[in-house]
Write a protein that holds these residues in place. Structure first.
Motif, PDB file in Angstrom:
ATOM      1  N   THR A 117       7.491 -22.732  26.470  1.00  0.00           N
ATOM      2  CA  THR A 117       6.505 -21.170  26.832  1.00  0.00           C
ATOM      3  C   THR A 117       5.307 -20.884  26.567  1.00  0.00           C
ATOM      4  O   THR A 117       4.039 -20.336  27.313  1.00  0.00           O
ATOM      5  CB  THR A 117       6.584 -20.700  24.978  1.00  0.00           C
ATOM      6  N   GLU A 118       4.887 -22.571  26.568  1.00  0.00           N
ATOM      7  CA  GLU A 118       2.628 -22.401  26.368  1.00  0.00           C
ATOM      8  C   GLU A 118       2.362 -22.540  27.250  1.00  0.00           C
ATOM      9  O   GLU A 118       1.418 -21.607  27.149  1.00  0.00           O
ATOM     10  CB  GLU A 118       2.590 -23.970  25.598  1.00  0.00           C
ATOM     11  N   LYS A 119       2.980 -22.851  28.432  1.00  0.00           N
ATOM     12  CA  LYS A 119       2.668 -22.459  29.676  1.00  0.00           C
ATOM     13  C   LYS A 119       3.257 -22.126  30.636  1.00  0.00           C
ATOM     14  O   LYS A 119       2.056 -21.633  31.796  1.00  0.00           O
ATOM     15  CB  LYS A 119       3.101 -24.459  30.245  1.00  0.00           C
ATOM     16  N   ILE A 120       4.236 -22.150  30.776  1.00  0.00           N
ATOM     17  CA  ILE A 120       5.034 -20.325  31.412  1.00  0.00           C
ATOM     18  C   ILE A 120       4.273 -19.194  30.978  1.00  0.00           C
ATOM     19  O   ILE A 120       5.789 -18.776  31.442  1.00  0.00           O
ATOM     20  CB  ILE A 120       5.612 -21.157  32.584  1.00  0.00           C
ATOM     21  N   GLY A 121       5.137 -19.456  29.329  1.00  0.00           N
ATOM     22  CA  GLY A 121       4.865 -17.647  29.199  1.00  0.00           C
ATOM     23  C   GLY A 121       6.512 -18.383  28.567  1.00  0.00           C
ATOM     24  O   GLY A 121       7.469 -19.055  29.197  1.00  0.00           O
ATOM     25  N   GLY A 122       7.748 -16.961  27.590  1.00  0.00           N
ATOM     26  CA  GLY A 122       8.798 -17.282  27.373  1.00  0.00           C
ATOM     27  C   GLY A 122       9.762 -16.597  27.557  1.00  0.00           C
ATOM     28  O   GLY A 122      10.433 -16.122  28.175  1.00  0.00           O
ATOM     29  N   GLY A 123       9.286 -15.927  29.588  1.00  0.00           N
ATOM     30  CA  GLY A 123       9.601 -15.293  30.404  1.00  0.00           C
ATOM     31  C   GLY A 123      11.477 -15.761  30.774  1.00  0.00           C
ATOM     32  O   GLY A 123      12.456 -15.144  30.911  1.00  0.00           O
ATOM     33  N   PHE A 124      11.538 -16.992  30.698  1.00  0.00           N
ATOM     34  CA  PHE A 124      12.187 -17.942  30.649  1.00  0.00           C
ATOM     35  C   PHE A 124      13.374 -18.272  30.672  1.00  0.00           C
ATOM     36  O   PHE A 124      14.839 -17.635  30.425  1.00  0.00           O
ATOM     37  CB  PHE A 124      11.693 -19.650  31.327  1.00  0.00           C
ATOM     38  N   LYS A 125      13.178 -17.324  28.478  1.00  0.00           N
ATOM     39  CA  LYS A 125      14.230 -17.360  27.989  1.00  0.00           C
ATOM     40  C   LYS A 125      15.133 -15.999  28.601  1.00  0.00           C
ATOM     41  O   LYS A 125      16.779 -16.152  28.071  1.00  0.00           O
ATOM     42  CB  LYS A 125      13.951 -17.228  26.877  1.00  0.00           C
ATOM     43  N   LYS A 126      15.003 -14.847  29.068  1.00  0.00           N
ATOM     44  CA  LYS A 126      15.845 -14.379  29.369  1.00  0.00           C
ATOM     45  C   LYS A 126      16.064 -14.212  30.926  1.00  0.00           C
ATOM     46  O   LYS A 126      17.149 -14.417  31.387  1.00  0.00           O
ATOM     47  CB  LYS A 126      15.194 -12.784  29.549  1.00  0.00           C
ATOM     48  N   SER A 127      15.061 -14.464  31.942  1.00  0.00           N
ATOM     49  CA  SER A 127      15.193 -14.729  33.775  1.00  0.00           C
ATOM     50  C   SER A 127      14.793 -15.847  33.885  1.00  0.00           C
ATOM     51  O   SER A 127      14.144 -16.483  33.654  1.00  0.00           O
ATOM     52  CB  SER A 127      14.597 -13.650  33.787  1.00  0.00           C
ATOM     53  N   LEU A 128      15.713 -17.060  33.911  1.00  0.00           N
ATOM     54  CA  LEU A 128      15.441 -19.102  34.158  1.00  0.00           C
ATOM     55  C   LEU A 128      14.258 -18.803  35.767  1.00  0.00           C
ATOM     56  O   LEU A 128      14.037 -20.097  35.778  1.00  0.00           O
ATOM     57  CB  LEU A 128      16.610 -19.311  33.989  1.00  0.00           C
ATOM     58  N   SER A 129      14.778 -18.339  36.364  1.00  0.00           N
ATOM     59  CA  SER A 129      13.773 -18.183  37.494  1.00  0.00           C
ATOM     60  C   SER A 129      13.239 -18.403  37.530  1.00  0.00           C
ATOM     61  O   SER A 129      12.146 -19.341  38.048  1.00  0.00           O
ATOM     62  CB  SER A 129      14.379 -16.912  38.598  1.00  0.00           C
ATOM     63  N   ASP A 130      12.190 -18.151  36.345  1.00  0.00           N
ATOM     64  CA  ASP A 130      10.584 -18.356  35.684  1.00  0.00           C
ATOM     65  C   ASP A 130      10.274 -19.508  35.595  1.00  0.00           C
ATOM     66  O   ASP A 130       8.759 -20.366  35.885  1.00  0.00           O
ATOM     67  CB  ASP A 130      10.898 -17.511  33.837  1.00  0.00           C
ATOM     68  N   ILE A 131      11.856 -20.396  35.386  1.00  0.00           N
ATOM     69  CA  ILE A 131      11.287 -21.739  35.064  1.00  0.00           C
ATOM     70  C   ILE A 131      10.571 -22.501  36.407  1.00  0.00           C
ATOM     71  O   ILE A 131       9.863 -23.551  36.147  1.00  0.00           O
ATOM     72  CB  ILE A 131      12.146 -22.932  34.479  1.00  0.00           C
TER      73      ILE A 131
END
Ligand code: Z15
Length: 802
Positions: A479-493
């Motif tokens: 969350t710190e490094k890439i933001g919390g968006g990955f929780k809803k869309s894991l492609s953000d990871i």
């Protein structure tokens, strides 16, 4: 800022303390507050469910009905609070009164309504469908006893009943208003009416199916879906006459027989159990569910012409295969459709997922059993078979010679996979490799007849449970490094790849892994009384115990390592091998393997020459909640099944997303992990599927590998001579020497070599952390959000309801 849901929850918790216990939180005991928190959370979900289902109805949206004998739900409190984004608030609220929410989490038993991968997959899909706002209803059985509790006594697995409902029943919402009657046994009579030849089922035995709804929350969504679990009871309570005559036991016999249907989950994973009670379980939940689904549809639309546009019924493995004849029965016998019209509706509403190619797991039922238990259903299957064979003879004369293999009824058996393929519009496997094997091998002939039916949907996992909740430290770093968006869309990871050279991030990753290892070490110290070194490499193999998964190969390597340390002065990197696995109760070889692991664990622990380099731990009673502790602590993920045997695997994905590096064969979804991380971030060994098949056809002789390899000889003779704590493992010795059906010995050398490569990589701390980072950052495709989106778009043709 405190959210609206948290506020409501708090008020509700206070209220429940008053109404249920005449108490308040301040003076409440732990059990009371626990009950209040679960009840309040359930109430919130019930309200959300009501609002969401109204929208689904208004929009006349197409719905998915997911039929599965298993949903391995695990615990729900943490998941629900997390999904509602109320976890922190409720934690703080309870802390004000001196309660630790972690203790409540520990009080909640797992809902263990499944064996392993197949059941957990169903639960991950419920989570993802709900998060993405798709309407789905899961159907299964409300087993009074879930998967057994495993207790290891002297290395031997013992099973104890798992009674979970007392402590977790707050999630089960009874719906006595929607009970449904299911019919077994009896006779069929055919007679002519103005509608033609009709069939009547007479003299049947009735069982009542009572539904209990478990609400499934999603993250950042208005949607709440339901998992409907059917409980069996008799139609008549008990026999008053017999009771009056003082025959108390006899008077309740009917009730006991009826309720036995939903008593206990069959604990065999990936292996069929041809028992009468199992067939009754299957028909019981299939019939109750389909009767309900069709009744609702008819009430709304008054016809079934529109059924395939409004409903898709998913058959999870062949266990619910009776959906095919049961839907036919309902359409014909209850709603008056003629065969062709009924078939058209049925075969356009059903979709089937295959989860195994292992012959002992491909279900078939003796004709006599089906005929006696379900006479009407059997007569329908016979007619489906007759028409199917006719179709093949007419349209594919070239396959006439294969008709015995393809037929739905042959060799005295009803072949459930064949029934599913004939009766579904879609058949899919669960990884690329597995789906290819289905087409080219297992169901090769069917693929010639129905080339468009076969597809692939690679499995996935819900990263919200398996990453965000199980590994809050890693989730925080992301969350710190890439933001919390990955929780809803894991492609953000994927963005996490950018930190590949970032020393600070790499060192944070090491700290996080260390913390997770400490958490697991505490658990091991408490349960096993073994002190593990958190600076050692944690090598983890957790999954059901099965010969094809080859936990035995893992132990053989460990014994080899032990001997090299003890007798050859080898000084390896300190390493801790962690196993956890349940064996199905009657599976002797699997239990022997557990006994061997435990014996090796003892031997190593007692040996001062070895124990600083090597530890082996068998953690008892593997289950979802335990997996959540073990998986985040893993450095190495053992995925070592014989190539071609593991349909997909999903533990491999859970370990990957938590930063473990895979050591595996080119099997199941390992192949896709390999493609995702690249060859330098995974350790691959062993024969390929093709090589396994070739060797099998040439004739596999384990002695050849014994004769050719000194280490194999040393290890096997060591086992045979009582080297492992003086214990007798002759059965395993003979198994390996003279049978070894999953070719442990053929892959042994390559596996040991892979372990040395692992050690070398692990010694280079910086490099290994980079491998770990690559695994985390490239796990995006293994989100169950991606899997269910594939199903929704390509198989189910459903859309979200916002
Ligand atoms: C089960 O857990 C699986 C397959 C089965 O046929 C049965 Cl009966 C139970 C597993 C597969 O072994 C595993 O490879 C796969 O990942 C999982 O189903 C989910 O598809």
């Amino acid at each position: 800022m405190e959210n609206h849901v948290s506020q409501k929850l708090k008020t509700s918790i206070e209220k429940i303390m008053e109404v249920n216990f005449g108490n308040n939180i301040k003076n409440g005991n732990k059990r009371q507050v626990y009950e209040a928190v679960l009840t309040a959370t359930n109430e919130i979900l019930a309200e959300k469910r009501y609002e969401y289902s109204k929208k689904v109805k208004e929009q006349e949206a197409k719905q998915v009905y997911y039929m599965s004998m298993e949903f391995l739900v695990g615990t729900s409190l943490k998941n629900n609070l997390w999904n509602l984004e109320a976890e922190d608030d409720i934690k703080a609220f309870l802390a004000e009164y001196g309660f630790d929410i972690e203790e409540f989490y520990e009080m909640e038993p797992d809902a263990g309504l499944g064996n392993g991968g197949l059941g957990r997959l169903a639960s991950c899909y419920m989570d993802s469908m709900t998060t993405l706002s798709y309407p789905i209803t899961g159907f299964s059985i409300r087993y009074e006893f879930g998967i057994f509790k495993q207790v290891i006594i002297d290395g031997w697995q013992n099973e104890f009943p798992d009674s979970w409902i007392d402590q977790a029943g707050y999630w089960l919402n009874p719906r006595a208003d929607e009970e449904i009657e299911v019919h077994f046994f009896g006779n069929i009579k055919e007679h002519w009416t103005d509608k033609g030849l009709t069939t009547e089922h007479t003299d049947y035995v009735s069982v009542m199916a009572k539904p209990y709804d478990l609400f499934i929350s999603g993250y950042d969504t208005e949607a709440v879906n339901t998992l409907r679990l059917w409980s069996a009871k008799s139609t008549s309570g008990f026999n008053m006459d017999l009771f009056s005559k003082g025959e108390y036991v006899k008077s309740t016999e009917n009730e006991a027989i009826a309720s036995s249907i939903s008593k206990v989950l069959y604990p065999a994973d990936d292996k069929i159990e041809g028992k009468s009670l199992r067939l009754k379980q299957q028909y019981f939940f299939v019939s109750a569910s389909l009767q309900q689904i069709t009744k609702e549809h008819y009430k709304k639309y008054g016809t079934f012409e529109s059924f395939p546009d409004k409903a898709v019924i998913h058959i999870n493995d062949t266990h619910p295969s009776l959906c095919v004849p049961e839907l036919m029965r309902i359409l014909m016998d209850d709603y008056g459709y003629v065969w062709d019209a009924a078939w058209d509706i049925t075969a356009n509403s059903l979709a089937y997922t295959n989860h195994t190619v292992m012959s002992e797991a491909l279900e078939k039922w003796p004709i006599d059993l089906v005929k006696s238990h379900l006479p009407r259903i059997y007569s329908i299957i016979e007619e489906i078979n007759r028409r199917f064979c006719q179709f093949i003879y007419t349209n594919h004369p070239e396959l006439s010679a294969s008709i015995d293999k393809m037929a739905i009824i042959s060799e005295g058996m009803v072949k459930m996979a064949n029934l599913c393929i004939a009766g579904s519009y879609s058949v899919n496997g669960v990884s690329k490799l597995h789906s290819d094997i289905l087409k080219t091998d297992t169901f090769h002939n069917f693929n010639i007849v129905y080339p468009d039916k076969f597809t692939n949907v690679t499995n996935g996992i819900t990263h919200r449970r398996w990453l965000c909740q199980a590994n809050p430290l890693l989730s925080q770093l992301l969350t710190e490094k890439i933001g919390g968006g990955f929780k809803k869309s894991l492609s953000d990871i994927e963005k996490f790849n950018e930190f590949y050279y970032d020393e600070a991030v790499l060192s944070r990753l090491r700290e996080i892994k260390k913390e997770n290892k400490k958490r697991l070490a505490d658990y091991i110290a408490q349960k096993n009384g073994i002190e593990v070194n958190c600076d050692s490499m944690f090598d983890v193999q957790v999954k059901r115990l099965h010969e094809y998964k080859r936990q035995l190969l893992n132990v053989l390597q460990i014994i080899d390592l032990y001997r090299k340390i003890k007798f050859q002065g080898f000084r390896p990197l300190p390493q801790t091998y962690i196993f956890a696995a349940k064996a199905s109760a009657g599976y002797f070889m699997a239990k022997e393997i557990i006994r061997l692991i435990c014996a090796v664990s003892d031997m190593v622990e007692r040996d001062p020459d070895v124990r600083d380099f090597l530890k082996v731990v068998f953690i008892a009673d593997y289950k979802v909640s335990l997996a959540e502790i073990i998986i985040p602590a893993a450095d190495i993920s053992e995925q070592i099944s014989q190539a071609g045997k593991e349909a997909s695997g999903t533990g491999n994905m859970k370990l990957m997303i938590n930063g473990a590096v895979t050591l595996g064969t080119m099997d199941g979804a390992n192949v896709e992990i390999y493609e995702a991380v690249g060859p330098e971030n995974i350790f691959i060994f062993g024969l390929s599927t093709q090589e396994v098949n070739d060797l099998y056809h040439r004739g596999y002789r384990p002695e050849d590998f014994y004769n050719a390899n000194q280490s194999i000889r040393d290890v096997l003779e060591f086992i045979k001579s009582g080297g492992i704590g003086g214990k007798n493992f002759d059965s395993l010795y003979h198994y390996l020497m003279y049978s070894d059906p999953y070719m442990n010995l053929a892959d042994f050398a390559s596996y040991c070599d892979a372990h040395r490569r692992v050690e070398e990589a692990y010694r280079d701390e910086a490099r290994f952390t980079q491998m770990s980072l690559k695994n985390i950052a490239n796990a995006g495709i293994f989100a169950s959000d991606r899997s269910v989106t594939d199903y929704a778009n390509h198989i189910w043709h459903v859309k979200p309801v916002q």
